[in-house]
Design a protein around this motif. Sequence first.
Motif, PDB file in Angstrom:
ATOM      1  N   LYS A   1      49.386 -21.104  24.942  1.00  0.00           N
ATOM      2  CA  LYS A   1      48.648 -22.335  25.447  1.00  0.00           C
ATOM      3  C   LYS A   1      47.978 -21.605  26.022  1.00  0.00           C
ATOM      4  O   LYS A   1      46.606 -22.264  26.538  1.00  0.00           O
ATOM      5  CB  LYS A   1      49.302 -23.373  24.736  1.00  0.00           C
ATOM      6  CG  LYS A   1      49.493 -24.553  23.781  1.00  0.00           C
ATOM      7  CD  LYS A   1      50.443 -25.321  23.532  1.00  0.00           C
ATOM      8  CE  LYS A   1      50.414 -25.785  22.161  1.00  0.00           C
ATOM      9  NZ  LYS A   1      51.107 -27.289  21.934  1.00  0.00           N
ATOM     10  N   ALA A   2      48.879 -21.760  27.694  1.00  0.00           N
ATOM     11  CA  ALA A   2      47.933 -21.018  28.614  1.00  0.00           C
ATOM     12  C   ALA A   2      46.647 -20.075  28.233  1.00  0.00           C
ATOM     13  O   ALA A   2      45.335 -19.688  28.266  1.00  0.00           O
ATOM     14  CB  ALA A   2      48.857 -20.705  29.282  1.00  0.00           C
TER      15      ALA A   2
ATOM     16  N   GLU B   1      42.161 -32.580  25.546  1.00  0.00           N
ATOM     17  CA  GLU B   1      42.360 -31.314  24.251  1.00  0.00           C
ATOM     18  C   GLU B   1      40.950 -31.995  23.694  1.00  0.00           C
ATOM     19  O   GLU B   1      40.983 -31.048  23.155  1.00  0.00           O
ATOM     20  CB  GLU B   1      43.752 -31.434  23.791  1.00  0.00           C
ATOM     21  CG  GLU B   1      44.555 -31.441  24.636  1.00  0.00           C
ATOM     22  CD  GLU B   1      45.881 -31.083  23.542  1.00  0.00           C
ATOM     23  OE1 GLU B   1      46.144 -32.211  22.312  1.00  0.00           O
ATOM     24  OE2 GLU B   1      47.135 -29.951  24.182  1.00  0.00           O
TER      25      GLU B   1
ATOM     26  N   GLY C   1      53.562 -25.588  33.704  1.00  0.00           N
ATOM     27  CA  GLY C   1      54.705 -26.381  32.435  1.00  0.00           C
ATOM     28  C   GLY C   1      55.654 -26.869  34.020  1.00  0.00           C
ATOM     29  O   GLY C   1      56.939 -27.233  33.182  1.00  0.00           O
TER      30      GLY C   1
ATOM     31  N   ARG D   1      56.396 -24.628  29.899  1.00  0.00           N
ATOM     32  CA  ARG D   1      55.611 -23.950  30.313  1.00  0.00           C
ATOM     33  C   ARG D   1      55.214 -23.011  28.779  1.00  0.00           C
ATOM     34  O   ARG D   1      56.417 -22.758  28.274  1.00  0.00           O
ATOM     35  CB  ARG D   1      55.887 -22.448  31.111  1.00  0.00           C
ATOM     36  CG  ARG D   1      55.042 -22.299  31.190  1.00  0.00           C
ATOM     37  CD  ARG D   1      55.739 -20.587  32.421  1.00  0.00           C
ATOM     38  NE  ARG D   1      54.755 -20.126  32.925  1.00  0.00           N
ATOM     39  CZ  ARG D   1      54.981 -19.006  33.457  1.00  0.00           C
ATOM     40  NH1 ARG D   1      55.839 -18.719  33.822  1.00  0.00           N
ATOM     41  NH2 ARG D   1      53.246 -18.583  34.114  1.00  0.00           N
ATOM     42  N   ASP D   2      54.327 -23.270  28.433  1.00  0.00           N
ATOM     43  CA  ASP D   2      53.748 -22.443  26.905  1.00  0.00           C
ATOM     44  C   ASP D   2      52.447 -21.327  27.086  1.00  0.00           C
ATOM     45  O   ASP D   2      51.538 -21.755  27.194  1.00  0.00           O
ATOM     46  CB  ASP D   2      53.700 -23.593  26.082  1.00  0.00           C
ATOM     47  CG  ASP D   2      53.567 -23.078  24.629  1.00  0.00           C
ATOM     48  OD1 ASP D   2      52.725 -21.459  24.694  1.00  0.00           O
ATOM     49  OD2 ASP D   2      53.054 -24.233  23.475  1.00  0.00           O
TER      50      ASP D   2
ATOM     51  N   THR E   1      55.292 -30.601  31.653  1.00  0.00           N
ATOM     52  CA  THR E   1      55.274 -30.008  30.159  1.00  0.00           C
ATOM     53  C   THR E   1      56.006 -28.849  30.004  1.00  0.00           C
ATOM     54  O   THR E   1      55.682 -27.947  30.930  1.00  0.00           O
ATOM     55  CB  THR E   1      54.200 -30.453  29.482  1.00  0.00           C
ATOM     56  OG1 THR E   1      54.691 -29.865  28.036  1.00  0.00           O
ATOM     57  CG2 THR E   1      53.332 -28.795  29.550  1.00  0.00           C
TER      58      THR E   1
ATOM     59  N   LEU F   1      43.851 -27.319  30.660  1.00  0.00           N
ATOM     60  CA  LEU F   1      44.090 -27.116  29.743  1.00  0.00           C
ATOM     61  C   LEU F   1      45.305 -25.936  30.344  1.00  0.00           C
ATOM     62  O   LEU F   1      46.895 -26.386  30.704  1.00  0.00           O
ATOM     63  CB  LEU F   1      44.243 -27.668  27.738  1.00  0.00           C
ATOM     64  CG  LEU F   1      43.572 -29.125  28.218  1.00  0.00           C
ATOM     65  CD1 LEU F   1      42.887 -28.743  26.812  1.00  0.00           C
ATOM     66  CD2 LEU F   1      45.038 -29.205  27.391  1.00  0.00           C
TER      67      LEU F   1
ATOM     68  N   TYR G   1      49.662 -25.833  30.917  1.00  0.00           N
ATOM     69  CA  TYR G   1      50.460 -24.881  29.902  1.00  0.00           C
ATOM     70  C   TYR G   1      50.874 -24.458  30.279  1.00  0.00           C
ATOM     71  O   TYR G   1      52.456 -23.392  30.707  1.00  0.00           O
ATOM     72  CB  TYR G   1      49.696 -24.789  29.093  1.00  0.00           C
ATOM     73  CG  TYR G   1      49.919 -25.713  27.735  1.00  0.00           C
ATOM     74  CD1 TYR G   1      50.810 -26.754  26.937  1.00  0.00           C
ATOM     75  CD2 TYR G   1      48.115 -26.169  27.590  1.00  0.00           C
ATOM     76  CE1 TYR G   1      50.620 -27.635  26.490  1.00  0.00           C
ATOM     77  CE2 TYR G   1      48.470 -26.957  26.744  1.00  0.00           C
ATOM     78  CZ  TYR G   1      49.424 -28.346  26.288  1.00  0.00           C
ATOM     79  OH  TYR G   1      49.339 -29.341  25.335  1.00  0.00           O
ATOM     80  N   TYR G   2      50.208 -23.459  31.535  1.00  0.00           N
ATOM     81  CA  TYR G   2      50.725 -21.768  32.717  1.00  0.00           C
ATOM     82  C   TYR G   2      52.010 -22.547  33.320  1.00  0.00           C
ATOM     83  O   TYR G   2      52.757 -21.579  33.715  1.00  0.00           O
ATOM     84  CB  TYR G   2      49.235 -21.193  33.582  1.00  0.00           C
ATOM     85  CG  TYR G   2      49.803 -20.650  33.846  1.00  0.00           C
ATOM     86  CD1 TYR G   2      50.746 -19.040  33.121  1.00  0.00           C
ATOM     87  CD2 TYR G   2      50.406 -20.590  35.471  1.00  0.00           C
ATOM     88  CE1 TYR G   2      51.333 -18.141  34.276  1.00  0.00           C
ATOM     89  CE2 TYR G   2      50.708 -18.925  36.522  1.00  0.00           C
ATOM     90  CZ  TYR G   2      51.292 -18.347  35.683  1.00  0.00           C
ATOM     91  OH  TYR G   2      51.482 -17.057  36.343  1.00  0.00           O
TER      92      TYR G   2
END
Length: 182
Positions: free
Chosen positions: A83-84, A53, A74, A79-80, A77, A67, A71-72
Amino acid sequence: MIRTGRNLTLGCLLLVSPLLASAGENTLLVPAPSSCTLDSPPDALPAALMRCEQAAQNGDLQAEYELGEFYYEGKRTPRDLQKALHWLEQASLRGHPDAQHRLGLMFYRGEGVQANNVQAYIVLKMAAVNGSEEALDSADLVAEQMSRDELGIATQVLGQIFRNYLMELQALEGRSPFAPLP
């Protein structure tokens, strides 16, 4: 790879094109990759994520892309998609073909954003220009779902983006924007 024989129209982001101008960089060139990796053991992931980051915030193109994918997908972590979307947009604006391909598919599928075939098509064509062969096939799939009017709009936007790019290139070389290319 499937090629349709129609002329390849080059392009970029439709709704994000004002950000291209503020990027202050040659939006069609892909900078060198970074050293950001997120395949660390689980106990080292938080530190690796923090380093990645930081690198992305400092303008590391590959870190932005990694990154976005992190996040895409997931996998390591939750899935967000927001953020993706953020990180993939950053990398896309600077010409990362894989980020542009993923972003184009997100626009097509409506993942984290409202589905928009025109924008998806434009972003996918940009990814193809920057070297993503898969993006050519994806753009063809999106085009099959578009109306004639939508394709006309996308073609018009793409043409304008590349006229502006040509003028920018010629101005950098100190030549008239109307001079032929070598």
